[in-house]
Write a protein that holds these residues in place. Sequence first.
Motif, PDB file in Angstrom:
ATOM      1  N   TRP A   1       0.917  -1.157  -0.081  1.00 46.30           N
ATOM      2  CA  TRP A   1       0.189  -0.018  -0.007  1.00 46.30           C
ATOM      3  C   TRP A   1       0.691   1.341   0.145  1.00 46.30           C
ATOM      4  CZ3 TRP A   1      -4.785   0.294  -1.280  1.00 46.30           C
ATOM      5  CH2 TRP A   1      -5.875  -0.884  -1.137  1.00 46.30           C
TER       6      TRP A   1
ATOM      7  N   TYR B   1       0.768   4.437   1.225  1.00 47.71           N
ATOM      8  CA  TYR B   1       0.062   5.572   2.122  1.00 47.71           C
ATOM      9  C   TYR B   1       0.722   6.757   2.279  1.00 47.71           C
ATOM     10  CZ  TYR B   1      -2.659   1.478   4.090  1.00 47.71           C
ATOM     11  OH  TYR B   1      -3.332   0.042   4.235  1.00 47.71           O
ATOM     12  N   THR B   2      -0.433   8.003   2.699  1.00 47.84           N
ATOM     13  CA  THR B   2       0.225   9.353   2.591  1.00 47.84           C
ATOM     14  C   THR B   2       0.240   9.467   4.204  1.00 47.84           C
ATOM     15  OG1 THR B   2      -1.814  10.266   2.642  1.00 47.84           O
ATOM     16  CG2 THR B   2      -0.741   9.833   0.535  1.00 47.84           C
TER      17      THR B   2
ATOM     18  N   GLY C   1      -2.825   9.055   6.121  1.00 43.74           N
ATOM     19  CA  GLY C   1      -3.131   7.590   6.422  1.00 43.74           C
ATOM     20  C   GLY C   1      -4.060   6.888   5.335  1.00 43.74           C
ATOM     21  N   ASP C   2      -4.279   7.985   4.189  1.00 43.64           N
ATOM     22  CA  ASP C   2      -5.112   7.161   3.071  1.00 43.64           C
ATOM     23  C   ASP C   2      -4.147   6.646   1.835  1.00 43.64           C
ATOM     24  OD1 ASP C   2      -4.319   9.289   0.744  1.00 43.64           O
ATOM     25  OD2 ASP C   2      -4.777  10.615   2.172  1.00 43.64           O
ATOM     26  N   SER C   3      -4.575   5.700   0.864  1.00 43.49           N
ATOM     27  CA  SER C   3      -3.958   5.353  -0.047  1.00 43.49           C
ATOM     28  C   SER C   3      -4.305   5.567  -1.232  1.00 43.49           C
ATOM     29  CB  SER C   3      -4.277   3.884  -0.046  1.00 43.49           C
ATOM     30  OG  SER C   3      -5.668   3.551  -0.181  1.00 43.49           O
TER      31      SER C   3
ATOM     32  N   VAL D   1       3.770  10.325  -0.632  1.00 42.92           N
ATOM     33  CA  VAL D   1       3.732   9.101   0.020  1.00 42.92           C
ATOM     34  C   VAL D   1       4.792   9.044   1.003  1.00 42.92           C
ATOM     35  CG1 VAL D   1       3.807   6.526  -0.475  1.00 42.92           C
ATOM     36  CG2 VAL D   1       2.576   8.147  -2.029  1.00 42.92           C
TER      37      VAL D   1
ATOM     38  N   THR E   1       5.234   5.912   2.752  1.00 46.02           N
ATOM     39  CA  THR E   1       5.505   4.414   2.873  1.00 46.02           C
ATOM     40  C   THR E   1       6.820   4.240   1.993  1.00 46.02           C
ATOM     41  OG1 THR E   1       3.204   3.839   2.865  1.00 46.02           O
ATOM     42  CG2 THR E   1       4.807   1.911   2.245  1.00 46.02           C
TER      43      THR E   1
END
Length: 218
Positions: free
Chosen positions: A63, A65-66, A69-71, A77, A79
């Motif tokens: 995933w 993620y930003t 906390g969204d994808s 980003v 992650t």
Amino acid sequence: MKKNTSVLFFLIFFAFNGISQQLTSPMDFLINSPGNVSGELDYTGPVDFGPTTLSTVTGDLEWAYTSGGDSLACTTVVTNLAGKIALIRRGSCTFTAKVYEAQLQGAVGCVILNTSNTPVLMAGGPNAGLVTIPTVLISYDDGEMLIAEMELGNTVNASFFVPTVRNASISWAYKTPIHQIIPHEFMGMSVYNSTGVSQTNIAATLEITDPLGGGYKF
């Protein structure tokens, strides 16, 4: 997911005229594991962004993620995607904005999850010229299937691969028992027109033959 067709023996010949090696549509996309979801997925791809060289890429889905906390990957980003294939949800910004954010964090490829099962062409937007990794948009149902595996703690491994004939080796001899004949899966052929103009002089032939002289041509 695409259905796999098994055959006992075949010979494939194909020729392309007027097709360049530059990719403006995606390479073929394959889920390698887990076995229960493995196989080629139906997808749509970019029309004017992505890699310009033919090179097979493999990685685990992760995933993107930003900090929020969204994808969606519409902002930075956070992650670490080094060596991974980024998994991103569709919506809120352009496709290229998403892919580029994942690329900045080391992603080697990108899978965008559609919000429906309706195919959509992915046109370029901001940073289109900077995107160098392959991308596909898969259907909502296929996306949910992959998410379910990841939520079970299973690693989903996938590849963007150069269109080619796969499983082309054969095992056949006169009087070979049926149970010893190796079936051939993923038989297929892809033709990409990346010239930017319509082509009318393309020949693509698939021929299946056997040592006894029978055969089929498509």
